[in-house]
Design a protein around this motif. Structure first.
Motif, mmCIF file in Angstrom:
data_model
loop_
_atom_site.group_PDB
_atom_site.id
_atom_site.type_symbol
_atom_site.label_atom_id
_atom_site.label_comp_id
_atom_site.label_asym_id
_atom_site.label_seq_id
_atom_site.Cartn_x
_atom_site.Cartn_y
_atom_site.Cartn_z
ATOM 1 N N PRO A 42 0.815 -1.231 0.000
ATOM 2 C CA PRO A 42 0.000 0.000 0.000
ATOM 3 C C PRO A 42 0.844 1.275 0.000
ATOM 4 C CG PRO A 42 -0.178 -1.158 2.108
ATOM 5 C CD PRO A 42 0.490 -2.092 1.148
ATOM 6 N N VAL A 43 2.016 1.237 0.649
ATOM 7 C CA VAL A 43 2.899 2.410 0.640
ATOM 8 C C VAL A 43 3.418 2.655 -0.773
ATOM 9 C CG1 VAL A 43 4.996 3.426 1.592
ATOM 10 C CG2 VAL A 43 3.553 1.968 3.033
ATOM 11 N N ALA A 44 3.838 1.598 -1.449
ATOM 12 C CA ALA A 44 4.346 1.731 -2.817
ATOM 13 C C ALA A 44 3.264 2.232 -3.762
ATOM 14 C CB ALA A 44 4.897 0.389 -3.297
ATOM 15 N N LEU A 45 2.033 1.729 -3.592
ATOM 16 C CA LEU A 45 0.925 2.193 -4.432
ATOM 17 C C LEU A 45 0.668 3.676 -4.220
ATOM 18 C CD1 LEU A 45 -1.492 -0.821 -3.869
ATOM 19 C CD2 LEU A 45 -0.574 -0.122 -6.085
ATOM 20 N N GLY A 46 0.698 4.112 -2.962
ATOM 21 C CA GLY A 46 0.467 5.527 -2.669
ATOM 22 C C GLY A 46 1.559 6.416 -3.231
ATOM 23 N N LEU A 47 2.816 5.984 -3.106
ATOM 24 C CA LEU A 47 3.929 6.783 -3.628
ATOM 25 C C LEU A 47 3.892 6.861 -5.140
ATOM 26 C CD1 LEU A 47 6.866 5.635 -1.320
ATOM 27 C CD2 LEU A 47 5.678 7.843 -1.305
ATOM 28 N N ASN A 48 3.467 5.793 -5.803
ATOM 29 C CA ASN A 48 3.373 5.821 -7.266
ATOM 30 C C ASN A 48 2.305 6.829 -7.714
ATOM 31 O OD1 ASN A 48 3.964 4.563 -9.999
ATOM 32 N ND2 ASN A 48 1.755 4.245 -9.837
ATOM 33 N N LEU A 49 1.186 6.871 -7.007
ATOM 34 C CA LEU A 49 0.161 7.875 -7.327
ATOM 35 C C LEU A 49 0.698 9.288 -7.098
ATOM 36 C CD1 LEU A 49 -3.157 6.385 -5.892
ATOM 37 C CD2 LEU A 49 -2.581 6.761 -8.287
ATOM 38 N N ALA A 50 1.446 9.466 -6.020
ATOM 39 C CA ALA A 50 2.040 10.783 -5.743
ATOM 40 C C ALA A 50 3.017 11.173 -6.852
ATOM 41 C CB ALA A 50 2.742 10.755 -4.389
ATOM 42 N N ALA A 51 3.781 10.202 -7.336
ATOM 43 C CA ALA A 51 4.724 10.485 -8.424
ATOM 44 C C ALA A 51 3.993 10.880 -9.701
ATOM 45 C CB ALA A 51 5.601 9.257 -8.678
ATOM 46 N N ALA A 52 2.874 10.203 -9.979
ATOM 47 C CA ALA A 52 2.093 10.546 -11.173
ATOM 48 C C ALA A 52 1.579 11.976 -11.087
ATOM 49 C CB ALA A 52 0.924 9.566 -11.319
ATOM 50 N N LEU A 53 1.084 12.370 -9.919
ATOM 51 C CA LEU A 53 0.594 13.744 -9.736
ATOM 52 C C LEU A 53 1.738 14.760 -9.855
ATOM 53 C CD1 LEU A 53 -1.908 13.173 -6.769
ATOM 54 C CD2 LEU A 53 -2.472 13.637 -9.160
ATOM 55 N N TYR A 54 2.877 14.423 -9.269
ATOM 56 C CA TYR A 54 4.039 15.325 -9.334
ATOM 57 C C TYR A 54 4.441 15.589 -10.785
ATOM 58 C CZ TYR A 54 8.932 16.797 -9.060
ATOM 59 O OH TYR A 54 10.120 17.475 -9.235
ATOM 60 N N TRP A 55 4.542 14.516 -11.580
ATOM 61 C CA TRP A 55 5.001 14.699 -12.945
ATOM 62 C C TRP A 55 3.937 15.307 -13.843
ATOM 63 C CZ3 TRP A 55 9.804 15.044 -13.973
ATOM 64 C CH2 TRP A 55 10.742 14.321 -13.237
ATOM 65 N N LEU A 56 2.671 15.162 -13.491
ATOM 66 C CA LEU A 56 1.625 15.858 -14.251
ATOM 67 C C LEU A 56 1.816 17.367 -14.181
ATOM 68 C CD1 LEU A 56 -1.658 13.854 -13.505
ATOM 69 C CD2 LEU A 56 -0.604 14.238 -15.744
ATOM 70 N N ARG A 58 4.785 18.739 -13.711
ATOM 71 C CA ARG A 58 6.127 19.064 -14.211
ATOM 72 C C ARG A 58 6.326 18.714 -15.686
ATOM 73 N NH1 ARG A 58 9.701 21.830 -10.611
ATOM 74 N NH2 ARG A 58 8.880 21.472 -8.514
ATOM 75 N N ASN A 59 5.973 17.474 -16.026
ATOM 76 C CA ASN A 59 6.249 16.986 -17.378
ATOM 77 C C ASN A 59 5.274 15.852 -17.671
ATOM 78 O OD1 ASN A 59 7.275 15.655 -19.671
ATOM 79 N ND2 ASN A 59 9.377 16.319 -19.214
ATOM 80 N N TRP A 60 4.275 16.122 -18.486
ATOM 81 C CA TRP A 60 3.222 15.125 -18.701
ATOM 82 C C TRP A 60 3.738 13.880 -19.406
ATOM 83 C CZ3 TRP A 60 1.955 13.442 -23.556
ATOM 84 C CH2 TRP A 60 2.353 14.234 -24.646
ATOM 85 N N ARG A 61 4.823 14.042 -20.188
ATOM 86 C CA ARG A 61 5.373 12.861 -20.859
ATOM 87 C C ARG A 61 5.932 11.865 -19.838
ATOM 88 N NH1 ARG A 61 6.816 17.128 -24.235
ATOM 89 N NH2 ARG A 61 6.075 16.924 -26.400
ATOM 90 N N VAL A 62 6.644 12.365 -18.855
ATOM 91 C CA VAL A 62 7.169 11.496 -17.802
ATOM 92 C C VAL A 62 6.030 10.959 -16.951
ATOM 93 C CG1 VAL A 62 8.697 11.366 -15.788
ATOM 94 C CG2 VAL A 62 9.343 12.763 -17.763
ATOM 95 N N ALA A 63 4.997 11.770 -16.740
ATOM 96 C CA ALA A 63 3.856 11.355 -15.919
ATOM 97 C C ALA A 63 3.143 10.140 -16.502
ATOM 98 C CB ALA A 63 2.865 12.507 -15.773
ATOM 99 N N ALA A 64 3.280 9.921 -17.802
ATOM 100 C CA ALA A 64 2.604 8.792 -18.435
ATOM 101 C C ALA A 64 3.060 7.462 -17.852
ATOM 102 C CB ALA A 64 2.849 8.821 -19.945
ATOM 103 N N LEU A 65 4.334 7.376 -17.418
ATOM 104 C CA LEU A 65 4.861 6.106 -16.895
ATOM 105 C C LEU A 65 4.205 5.725 -15.562
ATOM 106 C CD1 LEU A 65 6.773 3.712 -17.033
ATOM 107 C CD2 LEU A 65 8.571 5.162 -16.050
#
Length: 370
Positions: A42-56, A58-65
């Motif tokens: 659950p921690v990893a899932l939450g951090l991955n969602l946070a990373a997606a929001l961060y890159w949205l 900053r850089n939507w191309r990176v956010a796609a991953l």
């Protein structure tokens, strides 16, 4: 430089997430450290969602991953934190065709028969039995069941639970006894049904204890037959106070931590063996399955994963939120579950927080056979 570091952290989180998902699928009996890695999912899932929001931002191309990873791992996210706002608002469409079956499942903690279990509410045994008996459920599955076949000198007919929940409400009963004490009182698990019970059986794990499984084949008014399993996997054998003490201070962690880890490890190994035994039985069922369980395991465990890979979890299908079922100091713990096979439609599922008489909250669900 900052973006490069953030990107490396994102890759590390994704790698962690994939390893944790793989660890969930490894039984503790073959490699027990995997079970501890799985608990970090659950921690990893939450951090991955946070990373997606961060890159949205900053850089939507990176956010796609991380966004793609979040989509692919969404079923795992739903296991621990279900999101179904339409069901919560009562706006979700419900099936109209098919035989309806209402189910209640609860760990009733031997109806608080011992005085120390009812210190806070001396009337809790009667309240609990009355609530279960009056519930409109067609099928009732109870773990840690207790029954006194004859009136007691001290409690009268209070603990004649088979009669009060079964015969007096028109339900048939299958009682799987694990112990009968010196006064004739019965301990075990029970299935009550408004539908005829046409076959029944008990499944032991090495030897017959409170941690075992039982099943009953029920004949529905539609003419269909379904198989209901009621099971209670290996208890964690850990005192709640010890767990709280272990993380409340460094001294508590030193004094209690190692012993708790050993007991936790033994429980995880036992439950992985028990779940493999049950999965083999489930595969042989000729009828649609309906499963009620006190898993004593979290949604990010091997036991839960095996069930979720083959069945619908009622809470993950229609619930919203964590759906915790443990009535104690440990928050967000969902160890009581109902699962059904693909032949069923899940219409509703509820955790009854208004019924606090046991250390588990009861759950009820409504299903329709397709």
């Amino acid at each position: 430089m900052r973006r490069s570091f953030a990107f490396k952290c994102t890759l590390l989180v994704i790698g962690w997430l994939l390893v944790a998902i793989a660890a969930v699928q490894i039984p503790a009996r073959t490699f027990w450290p995997a079970a501890f890695v799985a608990l970090t999912l659950p921690v990893a899932l939450g951090l991955n969602l946070a990373a997606a929001l961060y890159w949205l931002l900053r850089n939507w191309r990176v956010a796609a991953l991380p966004a793609l990873v979040a989509v692919l791992t969404w079923p795992h996210f739903q296991r621990g934190l279900a999101v179904h706002p339409l069901h919560l608002a009562g706006a979700a469409p419900k099936a109209t065709a098919g035989q309806r079956v209402r189910v209640l499942s609860a760990n009733v903690r031997i109806f608080n028969v011992y005085p120390q279990l009812r210190e806070k509410d001396p009337a809790s045994p009667d309240k609990m039995i009355r609530w279960v008996a009056s519930n409109p459920a067609d099928v009732i599955c109870l773990q840690e069941f207790y029954n006194e076949p004859r009136p007691s000198r001290h409690d009268g007919r209070l603990f004649q639970s088979v009669d009060r929940i079964g015969e007096q409400t028109g339900r048939q009963v299958f009682l799987s006894r694990t112990l009968t004490n010196s006064i004739g009182a019965e301990f075990g698990m029970a299935i009550f049904s408004r539908f005829p019970i046409v076959r029944r059986g008990t499944i032991t794990f090495d030897k017959l204890t409170q941690n075992h499984a039982m099943f009953a084949d029920l004949r529905l008014p539609s003419g269909d037959t379904i198989r209901v399993f009621n099971f209670h996997l290996q208890s964690m054998s850990m005192d709640e106070k010890d767990i709280v003490d272990s993380y409340s201070s460094k001294a508590g962690l030193k004094a209690k931590g190692l012993g708790l880890l050993r007991r936790f490890k033994r429980g995880m190994v036992a439950r992985s063996v028990q779940m493999d035994t049950l999965m083999r039985r489930f595969e042989k069922s000729p009828y649609p399955l309906l499963l009620c369980a006190d898993l004593n395991d979290l949604p990010y465990s091997y036991s839960y994963d095996q069930l979720a890979d083959h069945f619908q979890n009622a809470w993950a299908t229609v619930g919203t939120g964590v759906g915790s079922t443990y009535n104690g100091a440990l928050p967000f713990v969902r160890i009581d579950n109902q699962f059904v096979g693909p032949q069923w439609v899940v219409d509703d599922f509820r955790v009854h927080y208004e019924v606090p008489y046991s250390d588990h909250f009861p759950t009820t669900a409504e299903y329709r056979l397709k």
